[in-house]
Design a protein around this motif. Structure first.
Motif, PDB file in Angstrom:
ATOM      1  N   GLU A  75       1.298   0.634  12.409  1.00  0.00           N
ATOM      2  CA  GLU A  75       1.289  -0.319  11.297  1.00  0.00           C
ATOM      3  C   GLU A  75       0.247  -1.415  11.442  1.00  0.00           C
ATOM      4  O   GLU A  75      -0.222  -1.963  10.446  1.00  0.00           O
ATOM      5  CB  GLU A  75       2.683  -0.943  11.128  1.00  0.00           C
ATOM      6  CG  GLU A  75       3.749   0.037  10.677  1.00  0.00           C
ATOM      7  CD  GLU A  75       3.338   0.775   9.402  1.00  0.00           C
ATOM      8  OE1 GLU A  75       2.942   0.102   8.425  1.00  0.00           O
ATOM      9  OE2 GLU A  75       3.385   2.017   9.392  1.00  0.00           O
ATOM     10  N   HIS A  89      -4.285   0.349  11.535  1.00  0.00           N
ATOM     11  CA  HIS A  89      -4.861   1.195  10.494  1.00  0.00           C
ATOM     12  C   HIS A  89      -6.391   1.148  10.554  1.00  0.00           C
ATOM     13  O   HIS A  89      -6.989   0.118  10.853  1.00  0.00           O
ATOM     14  CB  HIS A  89      -4.408   0.735   9.105  1.00  0.00           C
ATOM     15  CG  HIS A  89      -2.947   0.950   8.856  1.00  0.00           C
ATOM     16  ND1 HIS A  89      -2.372   2.204   8.823  1.00  0.00           N
ATOM     17  CD2 HIS A  89      -1.937   0.077   8.628  1.00  0.00           C
ATOM     18  CE1 HIS A  89      -1.081   2.088   8.579  1.00  0.00           C
ATOM     19  NE2 HIS A  89      -0.793   0.809   8.463  1.00  0.00           N
ATOM     20  N   LYS A 116      -4.134   7.797   6.879  1.00  0.00           N
ATOM     21  CA  LYS A 116      -2.793   7.222   6.714  1.00  0.00           C
ATOM     22  C   LYS A 116      -1.864   7.832   7.753  1.00  0.00           C
ATOM     23  O   LYS A 116      -1.494   9.000   7.661  1.00  0.00           O
ATOM     24  CB  LYS A 116      -2.269   7.479   5.304  1.00  0.00           C
ATOM     25  CG  LYS A 116      -0.946   6.768   5.021  1.00  0.00           C
ATOM     26  CD  LYS A 116      -0.594   6.780   3.542  1.00  0.00           C
ATOM     27  CE  LYS A 116      -0.196   8.145   3.064  1.00  0.00           C
ATOM     28  NZ  LYS A 116       0.281   8.146   1.676  1.00  0.00           N
TER      29      LYS A 116
END
Length: 294
Positions: free
Chosen positions: A224, A227, A233
């Motif tokens: 989280e 990135h 993703k």
């Protein structure tokens, strides 16, 4: 610090990647790691532990007892020397000081475990200053992780890209763009398995209940705050935790891992989302409970 853990744990991590490279292989031009025999994707334990370390460092901000030993741009022997400074020992006198105090090795090792979360968790080899014989010991950590492997074979792709920024003046006279490439996995669901030994926590590092909860939090959030365009993703979809009623465990780890079944839904041929899979946990042996976090 809270009390040392008293129960053994085994756990399964399910995470996925979409249009990204979860772990590049430097031996293959940074292409996503692949098992050449099966085509399944791989992510190393070192990669996963790096994400966990980064999260703990970000959240705890070098709080006492929660510093990170293996970190970017910090030589290991700089951290090792802190143990000597704590006991007011000079490197050149270490050999003589150990003769005076037979327990000095243990004291130094304990200092490192108390101050660095990743040593207390994963262990470390802390022999870095050879000429001065600076040896803070070797610690086998209670938390161990294996490689992650994709549930289905992956299809790595090399995507050609262009940029309008030219590197040099000479190149700018001859061309308007430059070429490059990116390596991606369109979609892959990965599974990693790990272990937490209460026995090693008690005997060696002092890994506590508070540390354990931070570990679970770090695993769930390890992507989280990390990135990037290169990794696409990525997200941890589920953490499945098996808690034993005893220190040494009530069942073999493989039986618990086999109870976790991840299967493609019958009507899906080319999975492109986590919802294309079904995750179930079967019956468990006596003395073992399961908690599912997401």
């Amino acid at each position: 610090m809270s009390e040392i853990i008293k129960n053994r744990y085994d756990f399964v991590i399910l995470f996925d990647v979409e249009n990204g490279n979860p772990n590049g292989d430097p031996d293959a031009g940074n292409m996503p790691r692949v098992d050449p025999e099966t085509g399944h994707g791989l992510v190393t334990d070192v990669c996963l532990k790096r994400k966990i370390r980064n999260y703990v460092e970000t959240v705890m901000e070098d709080a006492k007892g929660y510093r990170i030993y293996i970190k970017d741009q910090v030589p290991l022997n700089r951290s090792d020397e802190e143990a000597l400074e704590h006991y007011h020992i000079k490197k050149e006198n270490l050999k003589e000081e150990k003769k005076k105090d037979p327990d000095l090795d243990l004291k130094i090792r304990n200092f490192m475990c108390e101050n660095f979360f990743d040593i207390r968790t994963f262990g470390a080899v802390m022999t870095t200053f050879v000429t001065g014989k600076l040896n803070c010991g070797q610690v086998r950590g209670p938390v161990q992780l294996g490689f992650a492997r994709s549930i289905d074979p992956i299809t790595p792709q090399e995507i050609t890209i262009t940029r309008i920024a030219i590197t040099t003046e000479a190149d700018a006279e001859n061309k308007n763009t430059e070429m490059g490439n990116k390596h991606i996995v369109p979609y892959g669901l990965y599974r990693a398995e790990g272990y937490v030994s209460a026995n090693l926590a008690r005997k060696t590092t002092g890994f506590s209940e508070e540390d354990l909860e931070l570990l679970w939090q770090a695993i769930l959030n390890m992507f989280e705050n990390d990135h990037s365009a290169a990794r696409g993703k990525m997200a941890v979809r589920e953490l499945i935790i098996f808690r034993h009623d005893s220190e040494l465990g009530n069942a073999p780890a493989y039986k618990l891992f086999e109870a976790v079944q991840v299967e493609r839904k019958p009507d899906v041929t080319d999975p492109r989302a986590y919802s294309d899979y079904t995750v179930t946990v079967g019956d468990l042996p006596a003395g073992v409970t399961c908690e599912r976090r997401s």
